[in-house]
Structures are given as structure tokens and as C-alpha cells.
Design an enzyme around this catalytic site. Structure first.
Site, PDB file in Angstrom:
ATOM      1  N   HIS A 129      25.565 -10.666 -49.048  1.00  0.00           N
ATOM      2  CA  HIS A 129      25.014 -11.716 -48.476  1.00  0.00           C
ATOM      3  C   HIS A 129      25.763 -12.961 -49.042  1.00  0.00           C
ATOM      4  CE1 HIS A 129      22.021 -14.967 -48.132  1.00  0.00           C
ATOM      5  NE2 HIS A 129      21.322 -14.303 -46.983  1.00  0.00           N
ATOM      6  N   ASP A 206      21.542  -7.757 -56.501  1.00  0.00           N
ATOM      7  CA  ASP A 206      20.909  -8.577 -55.909  1.00  0.00           C
ATOM      8  C   ASP A 206      19.837  -7.162 -54.969  1.00  0.00           C
ATOM      9  OD1 ASP A 206      19.932  -9.408 -53.517  1.00  0.00           O
ATOM     10  OD2 ASP A 206      21.718 -10.205 -52.832  1.00  0.00           O
ATOM     11  N   GLN A 209      16.626  -7.113 -50.628  1.00  0.00           N
ATOM     12  CA  GLN A 209      16.139  -6.348 -49.462  1.00  0.00           C
ATOM     13  C   GLN A 209      15.458  -5.057 -50.347  1.00  0.00           C
ATOM     14  OE1 GLN A 209      15.771  -7.274 -46.440  1.00  0.00           O
ATOM     15  NE2 GLN A 209      16.823  -9.155 -46.626  1.00  0.00           N
ATOM     16  N   LYS A 232      10.594 -12.043 -49.591  1.00  0.00           N
ATOM     17  CA  LYS A 232      10.884 -10.757 -48.996  1.00  0.00           C
ATOM     18  C   LYS A 232      10.158  -9.624 -49.366  1.00  0.00           C
ATOM     19  CE  LYS A 232      15.545 -12.353 -48.314  1.00  0.00           C
ATOM     20  NZ  LYS A 232      15.635 -12.957 -46.691  1.00  0.00           N
ATOM     21  N   CYS A 370      24.083 -14.480 -42.607  1.00  0.00           N
ATOM     22  CA  CYS A 370      24.626 -14.951 -43.937  1.00  0.00           C
ATOM     23  C   CYS A 370      25.460 -13.618 -44.488  1.00  0.00           C
ATOM     24  CB  CYS A 370      23.388 -15.169 -44.668  1.00  0.00           C
ATOM     25  SG  CYS A 370      22.413 -16.715 -44.343  1.00  0.00           S
TER      26      CYS A 370
HETATM   27  C1  PLP Z   1      20.775  -9.419 -49.645  1.00  0.00           C
HETATM   28  C2  PLP Z   1      20.242 -10.828 -49.913  1.00  0.00           C
HETATM   29  N1  PLP Z   1      20.702 -11.365 -50.833  1.00  0.00           N
HETATM   30  C3  PLP Z   1      20.244 -12.636 -51.095  1.00  0.00           C
HETATM   31  C4  PLP Z   1      19.628 -13.181 -50.004  1.00  0.00           C
HETATM   32  C5  PLP Z   1      19.140 -14.682 -50.304  1.00  0.00           C
HETATM   33  O1  PLP Z   1      17.589 -14.699 -50.828  1.00  0.00           O
HETATM   34  P1  PLP Z   1      16.963 -16.236 -50.750  1.00  0.00           P
HETATM   35  O2  PLP Z   1      17.188 -16.834 -49.660  1.00  0.00           O
HETATM   36  O3  PLP Z   1      15.645 -15.797 -50.916  1.00  0.00           O
HETATM   37  O4  PLP Z   1      17.236 -16.873 -52.148  1.00  0.00           O
HETATM   38  C6  PLP Z   1      18.959 -12.713 -48.953  1.00  0.00           C
HETATM   39  C7  PLP Z   1      18.175 -13.353 -48.116  1.00  0.00           C
HETATM   40  O5  PLP Z   1      18.359 -12.946 -46.835  1.00  0.00           O
HETATM   41  C8  PLP Z   1      19.659 -11.392 -48.870  1.00  0.00           C
HETATM   42  O6  PLP Z   1      19.015 -10.880 -47.659  1.00  0.00           O
END
Ligand code: PLP
Length: 412
Positions: A129, A206, A209, A232, A370
Site C-alpha cells: 500500500h 504492515d 489487512q 479495519k 492506494c
Molecule cells: C495494507 C494497508 N496498509 C496500510 C493502510 C493504511 O491504513 P490507514 O489508512 O488506516 O492508516 C491500508 C489501508 O487501506 C492498507 O490496506
């Protein structure tokens, strides 16, 4: 794909606990299949927010009156619940942030600024992401470090052989996701962490998900940092955590300066607070942190094994149904996946797919999610993505399939 076992969840009963699901959108029952973007909140999470503001609202840690003590206790209870949820060794290894984006920026800025040197290497994967790409690009540019990217195979898995070849004594940080938001791939983070450590690199995972779907045991994984977003995992938006090993957090400089993160301030010198407060400057998102505890308990009560069994069944069913529709192509068919399926339809723009499905009350995500580099890898500008939660049902997959056939009838 993961093994499919018989689900033990009472889906209809679970759905009654999510008020938002019980509505019509454009005259049709809502079919919410955008859970990877954010999932819905059970009533107990919403009630916790209301209760906090109606009964306990006060600033935390500094007050000695009853409301401040109540708010502080509830806030710290979530820290303990999160410690157990990811099996962290110490409670002060849990830092509250705004979510995964802030957690990764905290590590890139604090650890990266303190310890990266010119010529050092940071490795990420092609499946990330933007939140796990851009902070590393920024710090690498600042420190003249080099960003390397693990390639992705045709089915959407990290190319492990290539990863091992990228590792060297100059690798200082490896940052990868536990599960991909765009393709759903579950990455072999155990192997990645072990290999990175043998080269002396630290590893950030990270977990955006993963938190709602997979077991997380940070001690067993031995990762150095693990990031989670509350929204999430059925909790409120605007909060999340950064887990980090205590010895690393102790060596790292603060990320932001301000109230709460200090021990003593004089104009000559400021000394910093102990963990976890050293990284929690300012008034935090008290209400949402408190309500996050309800989401943690909700997931614990359902059980991650039960959740995975149900969601895997939905994913298998979805793939089978989508593949039976002419000109629908699946993007991302890794062997291990969370319940996310991206697809494209030959000759139909993703925007039209999303909009037409919405007219039938069906919410899917369309776009680059993203994650533009993985779109480039698969030579598509964007995909449509259905992503499932434990409250979804096969009849909703059937509605999606009927919706797609209807889009084809109109556009092809
Ligand atoms: C794999 C992954 N990393 C990071 C993020 C960013 O998360 P946040 O917007 O809650 O900070 C997301 C959000 O869609 C994500 O799916």
C-alpha cells in the site's frame, strides 16, 4: 487458497449487531463488500463511543478527578487488550497512533532518521500500500539510503527467491505487509523476518489487512514492529497501534514533541517520558481507543479460526462464481489469501462497474486501491475489488454476480 472448513458462525445473528447493514441503498438491501477499505462497526463499539461522551469524557493521565480516572482506566484497558490480542511481551510496547499510516511514518521518521546512513538499504515489496512505500521513499531520500523492491509473481505472491538475493549486510530495514489490500495475498512473513534478521536488518510488518482475519503473535513472529488500524478490525476510525520491541523503542528518539511525551521541560533541556508515552504526544483519540477494546473483544468472542473458515468459504465461492462469467478476469490468485478478490472485466471501465453495482445497493471498491505499483505490475490501471467480512453471506456474492452480469448486458 486456505483450507475451507465448515463455518460455526451464526451469520444472521451476527448481522443484527451491525445496525448499518440493515438498510436499503438505491431501493435494494445493502450488500457491503468494501471491507478491506473499512469494515462496519458492531453496536457495542458505537455504544462505547456514546457512553464515553455521555458519562466519562475527560482528558487522561493528568487529572485526578473521577471522570479523568475513569477515562484513563478505560484507555489503558485497551492497551492491555491489544497487548493480549497480538501477544506482545510488554504492555508499553503498544503505542496508540492514528492508524497504520502514522505507525509506519513514526518508524520511518524516528528509527530511520536516527539509524539509517548513506548507502544503507531498505527493502519493501511490490505488493505494498502507498502507506508502506512513500514514508520509506521520503526517509531514503533524506538519508541517501537506497530503496529496493521485492518483485511479485504472476499470481500475486512475493518472489521469495528474489527477496533472498536482495538481502545483504547493507539491508537495514525490511517493511512488508502481512496481507495485501489489493490482491489479498498473505505473505510468508515468518520466513521474511527470519531471513532479514540473519542479515542484521529489522522488520516492520504492515498488519492493516491482517488484524481482522489472521492470528497475530508478535513474539512468535519475532517482528520488530507491527502496525494495526482500528477501523479495519471493526473499531472506530482515527486510531490504531504501533507495536515495537521495547529495546528498539527505548533507543529511538521521539516522533512528535508536545505534552504527555515529556518528563521535564526547561528552556535549556527537555527530558522525555517513559514508554509508551514517549511516543504519544498530545491529547490522544481517547474515545476511539476506548471503543476499540469492544472491537477486540468482539473478534475474540467470534474466534479468528471461525472467522477465517467462514471468510475462506466466501472467497472460494466468489472465485468460482466470478470465473464462470465470460470476460471476467481475476487479479491476484495467490495460494494463501485473506478474503479479498480483485477482478477486471474486459471492455468495461472499473468506474462503470462500481457505479452500476451501486445502483443495486452493492458496495465494492474500484480504482488503484492506494497501490499503484501493483496495478502497473499487472498492466491494469485499476481493478474492482470485493472484500469480505464475517457478516457477509453467499447470497450477497450471488447479488454481486447478478450485478456484474447486468453491467455486462448494458456495456458489452
Ligand atoms: C495494507 C494497508 N496498509 C496500510 C493502510 C493504511 O491504513 P490507514 O489508512 O488506516 O492508516 C491500508 C489501508 O487501506 C492498507 O490496506
Amino acid at each position: 487458497m486456505n483450507a475451507v472448513t465448515t463455518t460455526r458462525l451464526d451469520i444472521e445473528k451476527i448481522r443484527t449487531q451491525f445496525p448499518i447493514l440493515n438498510q436499503q441503498v438505491n431501493g435494494k438491501p445493502l450488500v457491503y463488500l468494501d471491507n478491506a477499505a473499512t469494515n462496519q462497526k458492531p453496536k457495542r463499539v458505537i455504544d462505547a463511543l456514546t457512553t464515553y461522551y455521555e458519562r466519562d469524557n475527560a482528558n487522561i493521565h493528568r487529572g485526578i478527578h473521577t471522570l479523568a480516572e475513569r477515562a484513563t482506566k478505560a484507555y489503558e484497558q485497551t492497551r492491555h487488550a491489544m497487548q493480549q490480542f497480538i501477544h506482545a511481551k510488554h504492555v508499553e510496547e503498544i503505542i496508540f497512533t492514528r492508524g497504520v499510516t502514522e505507525s509506519i511514518n513514526l518508524v520511518a521518521s524516528s528509527y530511520g532518521r536516527a539509524f539509517l546512513k548513506e548507502g544503507d538499504e531498505v527493502i519493501i515489496s511490490g505488493l505494498e500500500h502507498h502507506s508502506n512505500i512513500v514514508p520509506w521513499q521520503m526517509i531514503c531520500e533524506e538519508k541517501k539510503a537506497i530503496l529496493k523492491v521485492i518483485p511479485v509473481t504472476d499470481i500475486g505472491e512475493i518472489d521469495l527467491r528474489a527477496f533472498h538475493q536482495l538481502l545483504s549486510a547493507t539491508t537495514k530495514i525490511v517493511a512488508v505487509n502481512h496481507a495485501s489490500n489489493s490482491l489479498g495475498t498473505i505473505n510468508p512473513i515468518e520466513e521474511i523476518i527470519e531471513a532479514a534478521h540473519t542479515h542484521g536488518a529489522i522488520v516492520l510488518i504492515d498488519g492493516a489487512q491482517a488484524a481482522a482475519h489472521l492470528h497475530i503473535d508478535v513474539q512468535e513472529l519475532d517482528c520488530d514492529f507491527y502496525c494495526i488500524s482500528s477501523h479495519k478490525m471493526y473499531g472506530p476510525t482515527g486510531t490504531g497501534i504501533l507495536y515495537g520491541k521495547k529495546e528498539l523503542f527505548e533507543r529511538m528518539p521521539p516522533y512528535m514533541g508536545g505534552g504527555e511525551m515529556i518528563k521535564e521541560v526547561t528552556f535549556a533541556k527537555t527530558t522525555y517520558n517513559d514508554l509508551p508515552y514517549k511516543f504519544e504526544a498530545g491529547t490522544p483519540n481517547i474515545a476511539d481507543v476506548i471503543a476499540l477494546n469492544e472491537a477486540i473483544q468482539f473478534i475474540n468472542e467470534l474466534g479468528k479460526d471461525n472467522i477465517a473458515a467462514h471468510e475462506n468459504e466466501l472467497l472460494s465461492y466468489t472465485c468460482k462464481k466470478l470465473l464462470s462469467i465470460p470476460s471476467v478476469k481475476l487479479v491476484g490468485t495467490a495460494n494463501e489469501k485473506v478474503s479479498v478478490q480483485s477482478f477486471v472485466i474486459d471492455g468495461i471501465h472499473h468506474f462503470d462497474i462500481g457505479q452500476m453495482l451501486d445502483t443495486r445497493g452493492i458496495a465494492v471498491r474500484t480504482g488503484h486501491h492506494c497501490a499503484q505499483p501493483i496495478m502497473q505490475r499487472f498492466n491494469v490501471p485499476a481493478t474492482s475489488r470485493a472484500s469480505f467480512a464475517f457478516y457477509n453471506k453467499k447470497s450477497e456474492v450471488d447479488a454481486l454476480v447478478a450485478g456484474i452480469k447486468n453491467v455486462q448486458k448494458i456495456f458489452l
